[in-house]
Design an enzyme around this catalytic site. Sequence first.
Site, PDB file in Angstrom:
ATOM      1  N   PRO A  89      -8.478 -43.387 -15.780  1.00 14.88           N
ATOM      2  CA  PRO A  89      -8.526 -44.001 -14.449  1.00 14.88           C
ATOM      3  C   PRO A  89      -7.555 -43.351 -13.476  1.00 14.88           C
ATOM      4  O   PRO A  89      -7.640 -43.573 -12.264  1.00 14.88           O
ATOM      5  CB  PRO A  89      -8.163 -45.470 -14.712  1.00 14.88           C
ATOM      6  CG  PRO A  89      -7.438 -45.468 -16.007  1.00 14.88           C
ATOM      7  CD  PRO A  89      -8.023 -44.355 -16.800  1.00 14.88           C
ATOM      8  N   GLU A 116      -3.345 -48.270 -24.481  1.00 11.74           N
ATOM      9  CA  GLU A 116      -2.672 -48.338 -23.183  1.00 11.74           C
ATOM     10  C   GLU A 116      -2.703 -47.010 -22.437  1.00 11.74           C
ATOM     11  O   GLU A 116      -2.602 -46.964 -21.227  1.00 11.74           O
ATOM     12  CB  GLU A 116      -1.218 -48.783 -23.379  1.00 11.74           C
ATOM     13  CG  GLU A 116      -0.461 -49.061 -22.088  1.00 11.74           C
ATOM     14  CD  GLU A 116      -1.062 -50.204 -21.285  1.00 11.74           C
ATOM     15  OE1 GLU A 116      -0.874 -50.214 -20.058  1.00 11.74           O
ATOM     16  OE2 GLU A 116      -1.721 -51.081 -21.887  1.00 11.74           O
ATOM     17  N   ARG A 154     -27.974 -32.576 -17.007  1.00 13.35           N
ATOM     18  CA  ARG A 154     -29.224 -32.573 -16.221  1.00 13.35           C
ATOM     19  C   ARG A 154     -29.266 -31.421 -15.224  1.00 13.35           C
ATOM     20  O   ARG A 154     -30.329 -31.103 -14.675  1.00 13.35           O
ATOM     21  CB  ARG A 154     -29.428 -33.913 -15.525  1.00 13.35           C
ATOM     22  CG  ARG A 154     -28.428 -34.202 -14.419  1.00 13.35           C
ATOM     23  CD  ARG A 154     -28.507 -35.647 -13.957  1.00 13.35           C
ATOM     24  NE  ARG A 154     -29.874 -36.112 -13.794  1.00 13.35           N
ATOM     25  CZ  ARG A 154     -30.620 -35.855 -12.720  1.00 13.35           C
ATOM     26  NH1 ARG A 154     -30.118 -35.125 -11.753  1.00 13.35           N
ATOM     27  NH2 ARG A 154     -31.844 -36.315 -12.624  1.00 13.35           N
ATOM     28  N   ASP A 169     -31.692 -34.432  -5.733  1.00 14.17           N
ATOM     29  CA  ASP A 169     -31.065 -35.719  -5.993  1.00 14.17           C
ATOM     30  C   ASP A 169     -30.083 -36.094  -4.902  1.00 14.17           C
ATOM     31  O   ASP A 169     -29.552 -35.238  -4.191  1.00 14.17           O
ATOM     32  CB  ASP A 169     -30.309 -35.688  -7.327  1.00 14.17           C
ATOM     33  CG  ASP A 169     -31.243 -35.763  -8.512  1.00 14.17           C
ATOM     34  OD1 ASP A 169     -32.388 -36.186  -8.326  1.00 14.17           O
ATOM     35  OD2 ASP A 169     -30.820 -35.381  -9.619  1.00 14.17           O
TER      36      ASP A 169
END
Length: 245
Positions: A89, A116, A154, A169
Amino acid sequence: MHIDVLTLFPEMIEGVLNASILKRAQDNAAFNYNLVNFRDYSANKHSKVDDYPYGGGAGMVLTPQPVFDTLDALTSGGQTKPRVVLLSPQGEPYQQSKAEELAEEDHLVLICGHYEGYDERIREHLVTDEISIGDYVLTGGELGAMVLIDSVVRLLPDALGNKESAAEDSFSSGLLEHPHYTRPADFRGMKVPEVLLSGDHAKIAEWRREASLKRTYERRPDMLVKENLTEKDGELLRKIQQNED
């Protein structure tokens, strides 16, 4: 392309990589993968891969030894160093441009953490890229790895049935994708735009471009700031704005 995934839960990933487009991509030799449980490389007699953080604090932290030794085993004798991606993150926000960049590589290594966090030496000495798929916290990096693999694979040659699909896309063109319609032309009184039935490819292309600009303007105006719009795009965008006034 070859992709190594370092994970404590390979069973989470196996099903995703062997279904749909990812399965077809393997069948077409666009990529292959190896799921590595780095617990197998732990030097701890109980096969532990985590420990309490120095200085105290809640939670457990992944220790460096199993991850370093796993990377050593995977890259020994290799001609080139792989791109090593840490799912975290704290990483840079993942975008289509990053997927396109990674799709140029021959070898990716993805590290999925749990607990953690990671011992900082993993970040400092092993990792080339640190990526976040969003501003939220998951129980582990496996979901992020699956998102990254799908978005990268892809883009590889022979991964999709239609080579133009990836280029059209959303985000690949810098704009959100235009609306799509299929048969029937009239469904419960809801009709397909006449221009799409005209067979006039130039007019269809213009309609699609205007529809992409309109959708991006309404939903993601921030993308228009980054996009290098043509003079024609500017005219279409002004037309869209005027119709809203």
